[in-house]
Write a protein that holds these residues in place. Structure first.
Motif, PDB file in Angstrom:
ATOM      1  N   ARG A   1       0.813  -1.222   0.000  1.00 25.00           N
ATOM      2  CA  ARG A   1       0.000   0.000   0.000  1.00 25.00           C
ATOM      3  C   ARG A   1       0.850   1.277   0.000  1.00 25.00           C
ATOM      4  N   SER A   2       2.152   1.107   0.286  1.00 22.22           N
ATOM      5  CA  SER A   2       2.972   2.322   0.190  1.00 22.22           C
ATOM      6  C   SER A   2       3.299   2.602  -1.276  1.00 22.22           C
ATOM      7  N   ALA A   3       3.071   1.579  -2.144  1.00 17.33           N
ATOM      8  CA  ALA A   3       3.338   1.771  -3.578  1.00 17.33           C
ATOM      9  C   ALA A   3       2.041   1.985  -4.363  1.00 17.33           C
ATOM     10  N   VAL A   4       0.978   1.342  -3.932  1.00 13.80           N
ATOM     11  CA  VAL A   4      -0.283   1.397  -4.675  1.00 13.80           C
ATOM     12  C   VAL A   4      -1.429   1.725  -3.717  1.00 13.80           C
ATOM     13  N   ASP A   5      -2.200   2.741  -4.087  1.00 13.59           N
ATOM     14  CA  ASP A   5      -3.344   3.141  -3.265  1.00 13.59           C
ATOM     15  C   ASP A   5      -4.624   2.739  -4.028  1.00 13.59           C
ATOM     16  N   PRO A   6      -5.272   1.622  -3.617  1.00 11.66           N
ATOM     17  CA  PRO A   6      -6.367   1.107  -4.445  1.00 11.66           C
ATOM     18  C   PRO A   6      -7.758   1.626  -4.052  1.00 11.66           C
ATOM     19  N   THR A   7      -8.611   1.802  -5.064  1.00 11.13           N
ATOM     20  CA  THR A   7     -10.043   2.019  -4.855  1.00 11.13           C
ATOM     21  C   THR A   7     -10.738   1.061  -5.822  1.00 11.13           C
ATOM     22  N   VAL A   8     -11.751   0.342  -5.344  1.00  8.96           N
ATOM     23  CA  VAL A   8     -12.439  -0.624  -6.211  1.00  8.96           C
ATOM     24  C   VAL A   8     -13.819  -0.083  -6.571  1.00  8.96           C
ATOM     25  N   VAL A   9     -14.213  -0.236  -7.816  1.00  8.62           N
ATOM     26  CA  VAL A   9     -15.599   0.058  -8.211  1.00  8.62           C
ATOM     27  C   VAL A   9     -16.214  -1.256  -8.657  1.00  8.62           C
ATOM     28  N   LEU A  10     -17.370  -1.593  -8.070  1.00 10.28           N
ATOM     29  CA  LEU A  10     -18.057  -2.837  -8.413  1.00 10.28           C
ATOM     30  C   LEU A  10     -19.575  -2.600  -8.418  1.00 10.28           C
ATOM     31  N   PRO A  11     -20.365  -3.487  -9.034  1.00  8.66           N
ATOM     32  CA  PRO A  11     -21.773  -3.148  -9.258  1.00  8.66           C
ATOM     33  C   PRO A  11     -22.700  -3.278  -8.038  1.00  8.66           C
ATOM     34  N   ALA A  12     -22.317  -4.038  -7.029  1.00  7.81           N
ATOM     35  CA  ALA A  12     -23.234  -4.209  -5.888  1.00  7.81           C
ATOM     36  C   ALA A  12     -22.446  -4.645  -4.669  1.00  7.81           C
ATOM     37  N   ALA A  13     -23.023  -4.394  -3.509  1.00  9.28           N
ATOM     38  CA  ALA A  13     -22.419  -4.907  -2.273  1.00  9.28           C
ATOM     39  C   ALA A  13     -22.688  -6.411  -2.248  1.00  9.28           C
ATOM     40  N   GLY A  14     -21.797  -7.174  -1.660  1.00 12.29           N
ATOM     41  CA  GLY A  14     -21.973  -8.631  -1.622  1.00 12.29           C
ATOM     42  C   GLY A  14     -20.767  -9.244  -0.942  1.00 12.29           C
ATOM     43  N   VAL A  15     -20.521 -10.526  -1.245  1.00  7.02           N
ATOM     44  CA  VAL A  15     -19.425 -11.243  -0.589  1.00  7.02           C
ATOM     45  C   VAL A  15     -18.089 -10.506  -0.794  1.00  7.02           C
ATOM     46  N   LEU A  16     -17.835 -10.090  -2.025  1.00  2.42           N
ATOM     47  CA  LEU A  16     -16.535  -9.475  -2.315  1.00  2.42           C
ATOM     48  C   LEU A  16     -16.376  -8.146  -1.572  1.00  2.42           C
ATOM     49  N   ALA A  17     -17.438  -7.321  -1.586  1.00  2.79           N
ATOM     50  CA  ALA A  17     -17.358  -6.017  -0.904  1.00  2.79           C
ATOM     51  C   ALA A  17     -17.069  -6.234   0.587  1.00  2.79           C
ATOM     52  N   GLY A  18     -17.726  -7.236   1.180  1.00  7.12           N
ATOM     53  CA  GLY A  18     -17.510  -7.542   2.603  1.00  7.12           C
ATOM     54  C   GLY A  18     -16.046  -7.875   2.869  1.00  7.12           C
ATOM     55  N   ARG A  19     -15.457  -8.674   1.960  1.00  8.01           N
ATOM     56  CA  ARG A  19     -14.053  -9.048   2.153  1.00  8.01           C
ATOM     57  C   ARG A  19     -13.123  -7.852   1.939  1.00  8.01           C
ATOM     58  N   LEU A  20     -13.524  -6.943   1.050  1.00  4.44           N
ATOM     59  CA  LEU A  20     -12.684  -5.746   0.834  1.00  4.44           C
ATOM     60  C   LEU A  20     -12.633  -4.914   2.108  1.00  4.44           C
ATOM     61  N   GLU A  21     -13.788  -4.842   2.791  1.00  4.41           N
ATOM     62  CA  GLU A  21     -13.811  -4.096   4.067  1.00  4.41           C
ATOM     63  C   GLU A  21     -12.833  -4.718   5.049  1.00  4.41           C
ATOM     64  N   SER A  22     -12.767  -6.072   5.045  1.00  6.02           N
ATOM     65  CA  SER A  22     -11.901  -6.747   6.021  1.00  6.02           C
ATOM     66  C   SER A  22     -10.423  -6.425   5.799  1.00  6.02           C
ATOM     67  N   ILE A  23     -10.062  -5.994   4.581  1.00  4.24           N
ATOM     68  CA  ILE A  23      -8.645  -5.628   4.358  1.00  4.24           C
ATOM     69  C   ILE A  23      -8.504  -4.113   4.136  1.00  4.24           C
ATOM     70  N   GLN A  24      -9.507  -3.386   4.571  1.00  6.99           N
ATOM     71  CA  GLN A  24      -9.498  -1.904   4.497  1.00  6.99           C
ATOM     72  C   GLN A  24      -9.205  -1.370   3.098  1.00  6.99           C
ATOM     73  N   VAL A  25      -9.879  -1.948   2.119  1.00  5.67           N
ATOM     74  CA  VAL A  25      -9.780  -1.380   0.764  1.00  5.67           C
ATOM     75  C   VAL A  25     -11.077  -0.616   0.495  1.00  5.67           C
ATOM     76  N   ARG A  26     -10.937   0.654   0.077  1.00  6.96           N
ATOM     77  CA  ARG A  26     -12.116   1.471  -0.243  1.00  6.96           C
ATOM     78  C   ARG A  26     -12.826   0.900  -1.455  1.00  6.96           C
ATOM     79  N   TYR A  27     -14.136   0.937  -1.438  1.00  7.84           N
ATOM     80  CA  TYR A  27     -14.851   0.555  -2.658  1.00  7.84           C
ATOM     81  C   TYR A  27     -16.037   1.475  -2.849  1.00  7.84           C
ATOM     82  N   ARG A  28     -16.513   1.504  -4.087  1.00 13.60           N
ATOM     83  CA  ARG A  28     -17.644   2.341  -4.430  1.00 13.60           C
ATOM     84  C   ARG A  28     -18.554   1.513  -5.326  1.00 13.60           C
ATOM     85  N   ILE A  29     -19.847   1.632  -5.098  1.00  9.41           N
ATOM     86  CA  ILE A  29     -20.799   0.832  -5.876  1.00  9.41           C
ATOM     87  C   ILE A  29     -21.252   1.640  -7.096  1.00  9.41           C
ATOM     88  N   CYS A  30     -21.210   1.000  -8.252  1.00  9.47           N
ATOM     89  CA  CYS A  30     -21.745   1.619  -9.478  1.00  9.47           C
ATOM     90  C   CYS A  30     -22.742   0.594 -10.051  1.00  9.47           C
TER      91      CYS A  30
END
Ligand code: UDP
Length: 397
Positions: free
Chosen positions: A32-61
């Motif tokens: 994370r000191s090299a790459v600052d990630p933000t994820v865009v995905l179509p809906a909250a679900g299993v993957l979004a939940g797991r992203l929260e567990s590793i503190q990755v920002r996401y946005r629903i589109c």
């Protein structure tokens, strides 16, 4: 010290699947000191939940479509395909406009397109905003039209690199001079036979002496579950006490209940008490832990077949078909096995041979884990992708 590269990861995965889990473990191990990630995905679900567990920002589109032909109407006969394509196309355009605004507002340095139709949307958004793009190719395209379209997209100047999950998936993109083959990675600490407790035997009331042949994955025609059920009949004619366990279900939005058809096939063969359909499981590890072996009888070449490396990491040898990704992952007869596709007799013979000596079967499993540790460690894979991100943004690390 340079600030991290701001990367927008676009994905249409909601429940995980091969592309979703591969992205998740990439994000888990990215520096994370090299790459600052933000994820865009179509809906909250299993993957979004797991992203929260590793503190990755996401946005629903919600408009982000997975495929142009994903069905949007339950009825309306054949015309529903056309209507769905139109609907998805309009949604794709809306997603494109929303993304362009988002990219401009957030000033991303790079757009990373993880799979499916998001590759087209993300590549055009990169072209319009002047943002470099990486395409991650996770499919083998059988349709000439789709292949041609994607190859043209890879040609866009904004597309700097094309990451392919196997040589089989690289095929049509090779000409571009932008490709790098980077296999999927598996988390060696999460997928560890000694750190996971089995759940399958307890769920089915089976003992340690029962032999379990597992299948893991979506139930779609080309994955060849019918071949496995036909092989199961042959196996059970010669050896009772073998259980066939199917983890996974019809894909979301499927119009055909293939799972029900395969259940009926097992009934027709008179083996339904030995074939267990368990449905979708969010955490597959406690099921893999109880498999003696995994069968992946795909009739068409798998682009990669993430389930191969998940099973092998758990010390479970695999019998897959000799084409596509598995043929690049498996060294036949050393760490797992390859059989000809669409051949239930060959698959049955290999299963019978492997379960005839469980000690030897476990030794193959140990070699399978060793292979995965050497070649498919998620942490090392993330390091390679970081390198590709550096090349695409001209920040060589
Ligand atoms: N999977 C899952 N739950 C299930 C069945 C499958 O999480 O019930 C996961 C499996 O562990 C693997 C992915 O779905 O990570 C399937 O990936 P693969 O590349 O094998 O196949 P794809 O579906 O991408 O063709």
């Amino acid at each position: 010290m340079e600030s991290p590269v701001k990367v927008l990861f676009l994905t249409s995965c909601v429940r995980g699947g091969g592309p979703g889990w591969s992205l998740f473990y990439l994000l888990k191990y990215l520096d994370r000191s090299a790459v600052d990630p933000t994820v865009v995905l179509p809906a909250a679900g299993v993957l979004a939940g797991r992203l929260e567990s590793i503190q990755v920002r996401y946005r629903i589109c919600p408009q982000l479509p997975e495929r142009l032909y994903t069905l949007r109407f339950a009825r309306a006969g054949r015309v529903r395909y056309l209507l769905s394509a139109l609907w998805n196309f309009v949604d794709g355009c809306r997603a494109f406009v929303a993304l362009v605004r988002f990219i401009r507002a957030e000033k991303f340095h790079l757009i990373y397109c993880n799979n499916m139709l998001v590759k087209a949307i993300g590549a055009f958004a990169g072209q319009v905003t002047g943002t470099p793009v990486i395409l991650h190719c996770r499919n083998i395209h059988d349709s000439f039209l789709r292949r041609t379209l994607l190859v043209q997209i890879a040609r866009l100047p904004a597309v700097r690199r094309v990451v392919c999950i196997s040589q089989a998936a690289e095929g049509p993109y090779r000409f571009s001079g932008k490709t790098t083959v980077v296999p999927n990675g598996v988390d060696l600490s999460e997928y560890h036979p000694e750190r996971v407790t089995g759940r399958l035997r307890a769920e089915l009331g089976l003992g340690e002496e029962d032999i379990i042949v597992g299948y893991l994955g979506r139930i779609v025609p080309w994955k060849g579950l019918d071949v496995l059920i036909d092989a199961a009949r042959i196996v059970l004619q010669q050896r009772r006490g073998v259980q066939f366990c199917i983890v996974g279900e019809n894909p979301v939005g499927a119009t055909r209940d293939l799972g029900a058809e395969y259940r009926q096939r097992a009934v027709g063969h008179g083996i339904s008490d030995h074939v267990h359909f368990l449905g979708f499981r969010e955490d597959v590890r406690p099921y893999l832990r109880d498999f003696n072996l995994l069968a992946l009888p795909s009739k068409e070449p798998e682009p990669f077949g993430r389930v191969n490396i998940e099973a092998m990491a758990m010390g479970v040898p695999v019998i897959a078909t000799a084409h596509g990704g598995p043929a690049e992952i498996i060294e036949d007869g050393v760490d797992s096995f390859l059989v000809p596709p669409k051949d239930p007799e060959a698959l049955a013979r290999k299963i019978l041979w492997l379960i005839s000596d469980l000690e030897a079967c476990r030794a193959f499993g140990a070699r399978a884990r060793k292979k995965v540790c050497e070649r498919f460690d998620a942490a090392k894979v993330a390091g390679r992708i970081e390198g590709v991100i550096g090349e695409a943004t001209e920040r060589r690390r």
